[in-house]
Design a protein around this motif. Structure first.
Motif, PDB file in Angstrom:
ATOM      1  N   ILE A  92     -16.368 -26.330 -16.284  1.00 24.84           N
ATOM      2  CA  ILE A  92     -16.355 -27.642 -16.150  1.00 24.84           C
ATOM      3  C   ILE A  92     -15.288 -28.233 -17.596  1.00 24.84           C
ATOM      4  CG2 ILE A  92     -18.876 -28.314 -15.666  1.00 24.84           C
ATOM      5  CD1 ILE A  92     -18.941 -29.260 -19.090  1.00 24.84           C
ATOM      6  N   CYS A  93     -14.718 -27.650 -17.454  1.00 20.99           N
ATOM      7  CA  CYS A  93     -13.367 -27.546 -19.421  1.00 20.99           C
ATOM      8  C   CYS A  93     -12.170 -28.532 -17.777  1.00 20.99           C
ATOM      9  CB  CYS A  93     -12.233 -26.310 -19.176  1.00 20.99           C
ATOM     10  SG  CYS A  93     -11.023 -26.548 -20.007  1.00 20.99           S
ATOM     11  N   VAL A  94     -12.205 -29.571 -18.220  1.00 22.86           N
ATOM     12  CA  VAL A  94     -10.992 -30.537 -17.261  1.00 22.86           C
ATOM     13  C   VAL A  94      -9.428 -30.173 -18.170  1.00 22.86           C
ATOM     14  CG1 VAL A  94     -12.436 -32.437 -16.810  1.00 22.86           C
ATOM     15  CG2 VAL A  94     -11.251 -32.214 -19.535  1.00 22.86           C
ATOM     16  N   ARG A  95      -9.302 -29.556 -19.535  1.00 19.84           N
ATOM     17  CA  ARG A  95      -8.026 -28.717 -19.374  1.00 19.84           C
ATOM     18  C   ARG A  95      -6.883 -29.938 -19.988  1.00 19.84           C
ATOM     19  NH1 ARG A  95      -9.498 -25.654 -16.262  1.00 19.84           N
ATOM     20  NH2 ARG A  95      -8.915 -26.716 -14.336  1.00 19.84           N
ATOM     21  N   CYS A  96      -8.203 -31.237 -21.291  1.00 19.03           N
ATOM     22  CA  CYS A  96      -7.414 -31.925 -21.433  1.00 19.03           C
ATOM     23  C   CYS A  96      -7.046 -31.535 -23.085  1.00 19.03           C
ATOM     24  CB  CYS A  96      -8.411 -32.790 -21.210  1.00 19.03           C
ATOM     25  SG  CYS A  96      -9.783 -32.335 -23.476  1.00 19.03           S
ATOM     26  N   GLY A  97      -7.172 -30.535 -23.466  1.00 22.73           N
ATOM     27  CA  GLY A  97      -6.379 -29.873 -24.209  1.00 22.73           C
ATOM     28  C   GLY A  97      -6.600 -30.962 -25.447  1.00 22.73           C
ATOM     29  N   ALA A  98      -7.687 -31.353 -25.385  1.00 22.99           N
ATOM     30  CA  ALA A  98      -8.229 -31.866 -27.271  1.00 22.99           C
ATOM     31  C   ALA A  98      -8.716 -30.622 -27.844  1.00 22.99           C
ATOM     32  CB  ALA A  98      -9.594 -32.519 -27.018  1.00 22.99           C
ATOM     33  N   CYS A  99      -9.004 -29.404 -27.420  1.00 22.54           N
ATOM     34  CA  CYS A  99      -9.107 -28.369 -28.633  1.00 22.54           C
ATOM     35  C   CYS A  99      -8.043 -27.382 -28.668  1.00 22.54           C
ATOM     36  CB  CYS A  99      -9.774 -27.052 -27.756  1.00 22.54           C
ATOM     37  SG  CYS A  99      -9.898 -26.931 -26.080  1.00 22.54           S
ATOM     38  N   ALA A 100      -7.387 -27.841 -28.706  1.00 24.95           N
ATOM     39  CA  ALA A 100      -5.900 -26.709 -28.092  1.00 24.95           C
ATOM     40  C   ALA A 100      -5.257 -26.457 -29.650  1.00 24.95           C
ATOM     41  CB  ALA A 100      -4.531 -27.373 -27.257  1.00 24.95           C
ATOM     42  N   PRO A 116      -7.828 -22.550 -28.230  1.00 23.20           N
ATOM     43  CA  PRO A 116      -9.056 -22.189 -27.243  1.00 23.20           C
ATOM     44  C   PRO A 116      -8.801 -22.237 -26.157  1.00 23.20           C
ATOM     45  CG  PRO A 116      -8.720 -23.818 -29.215  1.00 23.20           C
ATOM     46  CD  PRO A 116      -8.044 -23.261 -28.973  1.00 23.20           C
ATOM     47  N   VAL A 117      -8.380 -24.222 -25.318  1.00 23.35           N
ATOM     48  CA  VAL A 117      -8.807 -23.735 -24.150  1.00 23.35           C
ATOM     49  C   VAL A 117      -8.105 -22.881 -22.700  1.00 23.35           C
ATOM     50  CG1 VAL A 117      -6.799 -25.518 -24.855  1.00 23.35           C
ATOM     51  CG2 VAL A 117      -8.060 -24.874 -21.760  1.00 23.35           C
ATOM     52  N   LEU A 118      -6.834 -22.515 -23.530  1.00 23.02           N
ATOM     53  CA  LEU A 118      -6.103 -20.610 -22.788  1.00 23.02           C
ATOM     54  C   LEU A 118      -6.625 -19.653 -23.056  1.00 23.02           C
ATOM     55  CD1 LEU A 118      -2.668 -20.731 -22.991  1.00 23.02           C
ATOM     56  CD2 LEU A 118      -4.053 -21.391 -20.475  1.00 23.02           C
ATOM     57  N   PHE A 171     -14.692 -30.289 -30.768  1.00 21.36           N
ATOM     58  CA  PHE A 171     -14.083 -31.382 -30.503  1.00 21.36           C
ATOM     59  C   PHE A 171     -13.875 -31.796 -29.179  1.00 21.36           C
ATOM     60  CE2 PHE A 171     -12.209 -30.561 -34.665  1.00 21.36           C
ATOM     61  CZ  PHE A 171     -11.428 -31.346 -35.657  1.00 21.36           C
ATOM     62  N   CYS A 172     -14.649 -30.722 -28.334  1.00 20.22           N
ATOM     63  CA  CYS A 172     -14.307 -30.747 -26.880  1.00 20.22           C
ATOM     64  C   CYS A 172     -15.112 -31.943 -26.680  1.00 20.22           C
ATOM     65  CB  CYS A 172     -14.953 -29.062 -25.977  1.00 20.22           C
ATOM     66  SG  CYS A 172     -15.354 -29.105 -24.758  1.00 20.22           S
ATOM     67  N   PRO A 173     -14.669 -32.781 -25.665  1.00 20.42           N
ATOM     68  CA  PRO A 173     -15.939 -33.617 -25.373  1.00 20.42           C
ATOM     69  C   PRO A 173     -17.384 -32.891 -24.576  1.00 20.42           C
ATOM     70  CG  PRO A 173     -13.602 -33.566 -23.867  1.00 20.42           C
ATOM     71  CD  PRO A 173     -13.671 -33.001 -25.036  1.00 20.42           C
ATOM     72  N   TYR A 174     -16.803 -32.055 -23.583  1.00 21.17           N
ATOM     73  CA  TYR A 174     -17.907 -30.989 -23.677  1.00 21.17           C
ATOM     74  C   TYR A 174     -18.567 -30.530 -24.993  1.00 21.17           C
ATOM     75  CZ  TYR A 174     -15.183 -33.197 -20.337  1.00 21.17           C
ATOM     76  OH  TYR A 174     -14.179 -34.520 -19.478  1.00 21.17           O
ATOM     77  N   GLY A 175     -18.380 -30.529 -25.615  1.00 19.77           N
ATOM     78  CA  GLY A 175     -18.965 -28.825 -26.580  1.00 19.77           C
ATOM     79  C   GLY A 175     -18.600 -28.091 -26.082  1.00 19.77           C
ATOM     80  N   ILE A 176     -17.489 -27.103 -25.663  1.00 18.76           N
ATOM     81  CA  ILE A 176     -17.116 -26.109 -24.947  1.00 18.76           C
ATOM     82  C   ILE A 176     -16.929 -25.378 -25.958  1.00 18.76           C
ATOM     83  CG2 ILE A 176     -16.001 -25.437 -23.264  1.00 18.76           C
ATOM     84  CD1 ILE A 176     -14.943 -26.778 -21.713  1.00 18.76           C
ATOM     85  N   ASP A 177     -17.970 -24.192 -25.905  1.00 15.37           N
ATOM     86  CA  ASP A 177     -17.609 -24.121 -27.352  1.00 15.37           C
ATOM     87  C   ASP A 177     -16.764 -21.912 -26.678  1.00 15.37           C
ATOM     88  OD1 ASP A 177     -17.513 -22.107 -29.762  1.00 15.37           O
ATOM     89  OD2 ASP A 177     -19.514 -22.075 -29.428  1.00 15.37           O
TER      90      ASP A 177
HETATM   91  S1  SF4 Z   1     -11.346 -29.859 -24.969  1.00 15.62           S
HETATM   92 FE1  SF4 Z   1     -12.830 -28.983 -23.453  1.00 15.62          FE
HETATM   93  S2  SF4 Z   1     -12.551 -29.554 -21.755  1.00 15.62           S
HETATM   94 FE2  SF4 Z   1     -10.975 -30.271 -22.989  1.00 15.62          FE
HETATM   95  S3  SF4 Z   1      -9.402 -28.744 -23.005  1.00 15.62           S
HETATM   96 FE3  SF4 Z   1     -10.402 -27.837 -24.656  1.00 15.62          FE
HETATM   97  S4  SF4 Z   1     -12.366 -27.265 -23.770  1.00 15.62           S
HETATM   98 FE4  SF4 Z   1     -11.282 -27.350 -21.888  1.00 15.62          FE
END
Ligand code: SF4
Ligand code: HEM
Ligand code: SF4
Lengths: 542, 338
Positions: A92-100, A116-118, A171-177
């Motif tokens: 489900i990661c949308v690669r929004c970059g909020a975690c970047a 983290p996303v990459l 910070f991830c909108p879906y809590g991706i850890d």
């Molecule tokens: S914040 Fe979450 S959804 Fe957005 S890029 Fe990072 S892991 Fe993916």
């Protein structure tokens, strides 16, 4: 080992940006200093882990098992079926970059694959390439890529540049850890025998000898007695901590770093002094002499195996509940994994009650394990101990929230209550760097090893810089923490980014301030330095 | 690159449907594909949820974002660190309705000064704002479409239409959501293209859905405000589809079939893409579980066997040393030898 000797300016000579080639084409280059050393074959053999051998990441051939691809595929499939977290985080990661830009390694190094996303995409791309129809057919067009040797090398490179701190997850909108992804990725690498010694040797030692450092029981006892000698020198009081004794109410378990390593030993002395003063009915154990659990960074199964000793020992000794010392990842394990892994607790254990105040620890009814900061905060709240803040008056203190008690537990106020009761000069670092947003010491999850000092100092930038800020603004000269890894890693970090700030455990401050019945007049702190306030009051008298 | 591939893909879809419908294939774009798409969406969505639900949640791993529940005199932060199911529901509602985690967003800047580096964390809520606008507009527009599918038009749809056009600009009345969603899609796209970090991580599967949604919006807006498509004919046609008794598509402009086809493409694409975050966010174990493992026992359904180095084995290893050091042992030396 190449000595790390870059200046901060040299270290920060980079800009955030992106290379010209896409990340799938961009390969890491291994060189001395940017990887932790592989586990020694005998360590791996002792643990019964796969593929013990001599190898180096610098080699072209990593000597993987012949069917390594199959092992990885099977390993992934198995884990996708066992962990919903893993499966969902793959999808489900949308690669929004909020975690970047939330990861300390990215902030201090600028390497896009430390976003983290990459980091997670390194694994996700294989998931898509190997496990989804679209990825199998469309390949790169669907974000998939084939599993190759280079991918495994890249995994090793980047999943050992993640300290499993979970800041990204906040910070991830879906809590991706990404910490969870790293844990799984490391399990996959373990299947191939790709791991690091700094992590596996403590695991081996802890398993056999009871603690990470491999201190044997008699040596353990000697060290504790040694520390009691020091306590006697300072306070005039002789403490005899019970060890491996049956029939005590409380079993006390702390990370072995507290017993062995400076400055953890002062924290340990603080515990012993406190227990003595309140007359706690407790015992230490040499068999369960490790609170920390490097199994957390190794595999879920290994975490369980090492953790199992705590209940086993409580049962053997007939303890009613367990008090746990200041350690970060130990508390993630206890708070989020222990009862599931090794519960229900032994039948004779009881819901912890503070014998001095009568407080029921209502948040520990299942595990029967209490954090020492919760315990001491309760004592202080009920005025059960006397503290002389003047003995810490020369310290301007800030507090470093360790990642795991922060984002895997939420223990923020208890240690602060304790610190504030022990010293008058307490200053917080900036809000984006403490509490749930705290930054890692950059040496967690088995990465506190010397050979990757450059990586650690890069990752240490956010914490170091926040520390420097309060050092300049408030003259902070001491950073307290509740983690044994921190007590080791924050010292070089502070020396590098905020020279002049010392590191201590919270219970070192308690030990200093604690007024004990029958003690001699204290002239020294626990480190046996003169107490400055005495000189000052002497001058005033004169 | 990925952007252009996605753009070409979307344009191809547009062209295929537009000229296809013009060439008399209304039945294909107006009937066969919509039925397939709805079936594909429902089955795909259900399958995906099922496949997630099938994997168990062995451990409670909420990310704790606030003070834990501990002593009575310490105020806990139950919305960020819930210890009960009801507080967890509260946390989830805030996540889903207000994108709370995204609201925390900051942007890191390193100032290199005379006096050494200064790392700053600037508040960066643009992504949060536009993501929120985008999703709510999407929702409102989706709900507004029910006036085509239902007769009589349900009251909530009328209410939405009224609110959405409350400024009473133009005729047909301008919906705010139409403007806002274009702005939001535009922002999300531009951010992907011009923010270096985000561009570096973006895949075709990131541009494609955005462009597709942009295409849907533009074609819809074109029909409403510019070509002024015959709404009654469309409604009759859509009602026919929904009551499983399709009527002739005579007199409906090809642009409508393009709009419809893009929606179908979105539906078909949805379950196999990141758009499934719609379902996944509800199942995310770092958000939807209470932080209560110290208070309540949770069982891991595939619990691995408990194997560990026992005290007995440890004592066997070190008994002599222990006795010599005066540490108590379970088996005295003489008994252990026997
Ligand atoms: S914040 Fe979450 S959804 Fe957005 S890029 Fe990072 S892991 Fe993916
Ligand atoms: C409930 C919690 C949800 C959160 C926190 C959330 C968050 C986000 C975010 C951050 C983006 C990324 C924007 C970007 O940078 O591209 C996004 C995109 C998107 N979301 Fe959601 N979303 C949620 C629910 C939904 C729902 C219910 C839908 C239903 C249709 C949906 C559909 C979409 C679509 C279509 C996109 C745009 C395409 C894209 O950017 O790839 N989302 N969402
Ligand atoms: S868990 Fe911590 S170290 Fe790992 S990617 Fe996330 S922020 Fe970085």
């Amino acid at each position: 080992m190449a000595k790390f000797n870059m200046t901060p300016d040299e270290l920060l000579n980079f800009q955030f940006g992106a290379p010209n080639v896409g990340w799938m084409e961009h390969k890491p280059v291994f060189k001395e200093g940017n990887f932790a050393y592989p586990a020694k074959p005998d360590v791996i053999r002792d643990l019964g882990f796969p593929n013990p051998r001599e190898w180096s990441p610098l080699d072209e051939d990593w000597k993987l098992p012949e069917n390594w691809m199959e092992i990885v595929r099977e390993g992934m499939k198995d884990r996708l079926e066992r962990y919903r977290s893993f499966k969902i985080f793959m999808d489900i990661c949308v690669r929004c970059g909020a975690c970047a830009d939330k990861c300390h390694f990215y902030i201090g190094g600028g390497d896009p694959k430390n976003m983290p996303v990459l980091r997670a995409e390194l694994l996700r791309s294989i998931y898509r390439g190997e496990f989804t129809a679209a990825g199998k057919i469309l390949g790169k067009w669907a974000g998939g890529r084939p599993l190759t040797m280079d991918v495994v090398k890249e995994w090793f490179f980047y999943f050992y540049q993640c300290t499993e701190c979970r800041r990204c997850s906040l910070f991830c909108p879906y809590g991706i850890d990404t910490a969870e992804v790293t844990m799984i990725a490391r399990e996959l690498l373990q299947l191939l025998g790709v791991n690091i010694n700094w992590m596996m040797e403590p695991v081996r030692n802890c398993n056999r000898m009871g603690n990470h450092l491999g201190i044997q029981p008699h040596a353990f006892k000697d060290i504790v007695e040694f520390l009691c000698d020091d306590i006697e020198t300072i306070t005039g009081i002789r403490i005899k901590p019970p060890m491996n004794e049956k029939g005590h109410e409380v079993l006390f378990i702390t990370p072995s770093g507290d017993v062995f390593a400076d400055p953890g030993i002062y924290t340990f002395m603080g515990y012993l002094m406190l227990f003595h003063e309140i007359g706690l009915d407790y015992t230490l154990s040499t068999y369960a002499s490790e609170g920390g659990n490097f199994g957390l960074f190794t595999s879920h199964e290994m975490m369980k195996k090492l953790n199992a000793k705590m209940y086993a020992e409580a049962e053997r000794l007939g303890s009613k509940w367990i008090l746990g010392g200041e350690c970060g990842h130990m508390w993630r394990v206890i708070n989020q994994y222990m009862s599931t892994h090794n519960g229900p607790c032994p039948p004779k254990m009881e819901t912890p009650v503070n014998p001095i105040t009568g407080t029921v620890f209502r948040n520990a009814t299942e595990t029967k394990m209490v954090h020492i900061a919760e315990f001491t905060a309760d004592l202080i709240r009920h005025n059960k101990i006397k503290l002389d803040k003047r003995r810490n008056a020369h310290l301007n203190v800030t507090f470093h929230d360790s990642c795991n008690p922060a984002r895997g537990m939420g223990m923020f106020e208890e240690p602060r209550e304790v610190i504030k009761a022990c010293c008058d000069n307490f200053f917080e670092m900036p809000a984006q760097t403490i509490r749930e947003q705290t930054f890692c010491c950059a040496g967690g999850s088995g990465l506190n090893t010397e050979e990757i000092m450059e990586i650690r100092m890069r990752g240490g930038l956010p914490r170091g810089n926040a520390l420097r800020h309060v050092q300049q603004k408030h003259n902070v000269n001491t950073m307290a923490c509740v983690c044994a890894i921190d007590r080791a890693t924050l010292i070089p970090l502070a020396d590098y980014w905020a020279p002049g700030v010392g590191i201590c455990g919270v219970h070192e401050l308690v030990g200093n301030a604690l007024i004990m019945k029958g003690e001699q007049e204290r002239t020294m702190d626990l480190r046996q330095n003169d107490l400055p306030y005495l000189d000052e009051s002497a001058e005033e008298d004169a | 690159m990925a952007f252009f591939i996605s753009l070409i893909l979307v344009l191809t879809l547009c062209a295929a449907s537009y000229y296809g419908a013009e060439a008399g294939m209304q039945w294909l774009f107006g009937m066969t594909i919509p039925y397939l798409a709805i079936a594909g969406f429902v089955c795909g969505f259900a399958y995906k949820i099922y496949s997630w639900a099938k994997s168990p949640v062995p451990f409670r791993i909420p990310t704790t974002g606030g003070q834990q529940y501990s002593h009575e005199w310490i105020k806990n932060d139950p919305l960020d660190n819930p210890h009960t199911v009801s507080w967890t529901v509260g946390r989830m509602l805030l996540e889903i309705l207000t994108f709370r985690s995204l609201f925390r967003n900051t942007e890191v800047v390193i100032h290199r000064t005379e006096d050494g580096p200064r790392v700053a964390y600037n508040s960066a809520r643009w992504l949060w704002l536009f993501a929120l606008i985008f999703h709510y507009c999407f929702l409102v527009i989706f709900l507004r479409h029910f006036r085509f599918f239902m007769d009589p038009v349900p009251f909530f749809v009328r209410g939405l239409e009224f609110m959405d056009g409350i400024f009473q600009i133009g005729a047909p009345r301008l919906y705010q959501t139409d403007v806002l969603i274009l702005a939001a899609v535009g922002f999300l796209l531009l951010r992907r293209v011009f923010d270096q970090k985000v561009r570096y991580i973006s895949l075709i599967s990131d541009y494609f859905p955005l462009l597709l949604i942009g295409g849907i919006c533009l074609s819809g807006i074109y029909m409403r405000y510019l070509s002024k498509t015959d709404i009654n004919a469309v409604k009759t046609y859509v009602m026919g589809l929904f009551t499983l008794s399709p009527v002739s598509a005579e007199g409906i402009a090809p642009i409508f079939f393009m709009h419809l086809f893009l929606v179908c493409a979105l539906l078909l694409y949805f379950p196999w893409s990141k758009l499934m975050h719609l379902g996944g966010v509800f199942l995310s174990p770092t958000r939807n579980l209470p932080n209560d493992s110290r208070m309540r026992l949770h069982v891991n359904p595939w619990k691995p066997p408990k194997k560990y180095h026992t005290y007995e084995a440890y004592e066997d290893d070190f008994r002599e040393f222990m006795v010599e050091a005066g540490l108590p042992v379970d088996k005295p030396l003489d008994k252990a030898d026997a």
